[in-house]
Design an enzyme around this catalytic site. Structure first.
Site, PDB file in Angstrom:
ATOM      1  N   GLY A   1       0.840  -1.208   0.000  1.00  0.00           N
ATOM      2  CA  GLY A   1       0.000   0.000   0.000  1.00  0.00           C
ATOM      3  C   GLY A   1       0.864   1.242   0.000  1.00  0.00           C
ATOM      4  O   GLY A   1       2.065   1.172  -0.282  1.00  0.00           O
ATOM      5  N   ASN A   2       0.279   2.378   0.270  1.00  0.00           N
ATOM      6  CA  ASN A   2       1.054   3.618   0.388  1.00  0.00           C
ATOM      7  C   ASN A   2       0.396   4.551   1.397  1.00  0.00           C
ATOM      8  O   ASN A   2      -0.672   4.237   1.923  1.00  0.00           O
ATOM      9  CB  ASN A   2       1.258   4.273  -0.980  1.00  0.00           C
ATOM     10  CG  ASN A   2      -0.063   4.640  -1.622  1.00  0.00           C
ATOM     11  OD1 ASN A   2      -0.791   5.489  -1.118  1.00  0.00           O
ATOM     12  ND2 ASN A   2      -0.392   3.988  -2.730  1.00  0.00           N
ATOM     13  N   TYR A   3       1.035   5.678   1.652  1.00  0.00           N
ATOM     14  CA  TYR A   3       0.593   6.547   2.748  1.00  0.00           C
ATOM     15  C   TYR A   3      -0.562   7.479   2.399  1.00  0.00           C
ATOM     16  O   TYR A   3      -0.945   8.315   3.207  1.00  0.00           O
ATOM     17  CB  TYR A   3       1.762   7.412   3.234  1.00  0.00           C
ATOM     18  CG  TYR A   3       2.845   6.638   3.949  1.00  0.00           C
ATOM     19  CD1 TYR A   3       2.537   5.820   5.026  1.00  0.00           C
ATOM     20  CD2 TYR A   3       4.178   6.741   3.544  1.00  0.00           C
ATOM     21  CE1 TYR A   3       3.533   5.120   5.689  1.00  0.00           C
ATOM     22  CE2 TYR A   3       5.175   6.044   4.199  1.00  0.00           C
ATOM     23  CZ  TYR A   3       4.846   5.235   5.278  1.00  0.00           C
ATOM     24  OH  TYR A   3       5.818   4.547   5.931  1.00  0.00           O
ATOM     25  N   SER A   4      -1.125   7.389   1.212  1.00  0.00           N
ATOM     26  CA  SER A   4      -2.200   8.320   0.839  1.00  0.00           C
ATOM     27  C   SER A   4      -3.385   8.188   1.801  1.00  0.00           C
ATOM     28  O   SER A   4      -3.840   7.077   2.101  1.00  0.00           O
ATOM     29  CB  SER A   4      -2.662   8.011  -0.595  1.00  0.00           C
ATOM     30  OG  SER A   4      -3.839   8.731  -0.867  1.00  0.00           O
TER      31      SER A   4
ATOM     32  N   ALA B   1      -3.608   7.619  -5.273  1.00  0.00           N
ATOM     33  CA  ALA B   1      -2.228   7.158  -5.370  1.00  0.00           C
ATOM     34  C   ALA B   1      -2.308   5.667  -5.693  1.00  0.00           C
ATOM     35  O   ALA B   1      -2.336   4.817  -4.806  1.00  0.00           O
ATOM     36  CB  ALA B   1      -1.511   7.400  -4.053  1.00  0.00           C
TER      37      ALA B   1
END
Ligand code: C5P
Length: 396
Positions: A209-212, A277
């Protein structure tokens, strides 16, 4: 004539200020609008439907049926006809019913069916206006995206002095004009927004995943809806809520699901703002059972995801297509390349180099590049204000 061709539903409720609604209807008509009056039963105690229908040239709607011939008045049709609904004066009772969906008269059913933005001009005695229940109900209306035209302070019908007088018709007209000048242009427009991260499954308990946080996309959705748009918000896994009734939320997890949802909807849209994102890669295989630890080195094979923006760029007919770019180096040059490669009309550049901008923050600092070669830089602002700047720019 700044309101030429605009359809305005003017809701009138039982307040002494109802007499001012006749002037307001007149002002709207002088500016070129078509006005349909919808009154509550007690509104008719204060001003007669005859006066109002003579001014607007349209029969006043007040009952669900016309008693003598059984004709049904369709609040649903009114909800689709209107470019704006203005409820002036709005009593404490009507505001309470609107906040809670108590649809026991034609005005409230029309409100609940309304596709256009709604402006509310409260009118009541100062103590009623200051009561916590009124304050709470008005806050609820704001959370639905309704525009509140604050009452003025002055002498009230009770001869008491305080806040509660309905704002003057000229001021309400100004508010309606500025609504159409700024955002009313989004009335009945359909906007797709992608927001948040995507999660790419590795096994039943792990993902890439990512920090968005989704905050920027959700702020854009709220802003578009507040300006009258019908918003389709395709959201990755985020913990945010939407309030506005014109935001249709489609929750997805992976880039592939986001791609499916976005490409399904896009042909019906007037614009798309791609704020998500999206993970560029996903694991080649998703393992059915949780991967067990052992002491060997582990390799995860990744395959590229589809580029939603680029595919929409190819599908594009008349839609306005807006992307985002988050770059760590050669920001402007890379963003310009991205805009061209994905066939975008605008790209919003947010920099990781600025404190307070980008992922998870409540603030953002952006530049907007257009395919016509313009570049506009904006200062650090709340994401809600950044959303206003973006919408002003891309729908200018
Ligand atoms: O190429 P990059 O990921 O930096 O491009 C960013 C823009 O493209 C954003 O608007 C993002 O939402 C969109 N995008 C997309 N699908 C992808 C990757 C990016 O829609 N798979």
């Amino acid at each position: 004539m700044t309101l030429k061709g605009k359809h305005i539903v003017l809701g009138i409720t039982g307040s002494i200020a109802a007499y001012k609604a006749a002037s307001l209807a007149r002002l709207f008509i002088k500016e070129g609008a078509e006005v349909q009056i919808v009154m509550t039963p007690s509104g008719k105690e204060f001003i007669t439907p005859v006066t109002l229908s003579a001014l607007t040239g349209r029969p006043v709607v007040s009952e669900f049926f016309t008693a003598n011939d059984g004709t049904w008045h369709s609040h649903v049709d009114l909800g689709m006809w209107a470019d704006l609904m203005v409820i002036a004066p709005a009593t404490a009772a009507t505001i309470g019913k609107m906040a809670n969906g108590i649809a026991d008269n034609m005005l409230i059913t029309t409100y609940l069916s309304m596709k256009a933005s709604v402006m509310v001009a409260p009118a009541m005695d100062l103590d009623m206006f200051a009561h916590p229940s009124t304050t709470r109900n008005i806050e609820i209306l704001r959370s639905y995206g309704n525009i509140i035209i604050e009452p003025a302070a002055g002498e009230l019908a009770s001869h008491l002095i305080g806040k509660g007088r309905m704002e003057e018709p000229e001021k309400i007209l100004e508010a309606a004009k500025s609504f159409f000048e700024k955002g009313g242009s989004l009335s009945k427009k359909k906007v797709l927004i992608t927001a948040g991260p995507t999660y790419e499954k590795i096994d039943p308990v792990r993902f890439i995943g990512n920090y968005s946080s989704g905050k920027m996309g959700f702020a854009l959705a709220e802003e578009c809806a507040a300006r009258g748009a019908e918003v389709y918000l395709v959201a990755g896994p985020v913990s945010l809520k939407v309030n506005h009734p014109n935001i249709h939320r489609i929750d997805v997890e992976s880039a592939e699901q986001m791609y499916q949802a976005a490409t399904d909807i896009f042909p019906q849209m007037d614009a798309a703002i791609l704020c998500a994102a999206v993970a560029d890669y996903r694991p080649k295989e998703q393992v059915e059972q949780k991967i067990k630890r052992n002491d060997d080195e582990m390799t995860l094979s990744l395959v590229p995801n589809k580029d939603i923006a680029a595919v929409l760029g190819q599908m594009k007919t008349a839609q306005r297509l807006v992307g985002f770019a988050l770059e760590t180096n050669d920001e402007v040059a890379n963003a310009l390349k991205k805009m061209e490669r994905k066939n975008l009309d605008f790209i919003v550049l947010n920099s990781l180099n600025d404190a307070g901008a980008g992922f998870r923050h409540d603030t953002n600092k952006i530049a907007i590049l257009s395919k016509d070669g313009t570049k506009e830089d904006y200062p650090l602002k709340s994401k809600a204000d950044v959303a206003k700047d973006i919408i002003d720019r891309i729908f200018a």
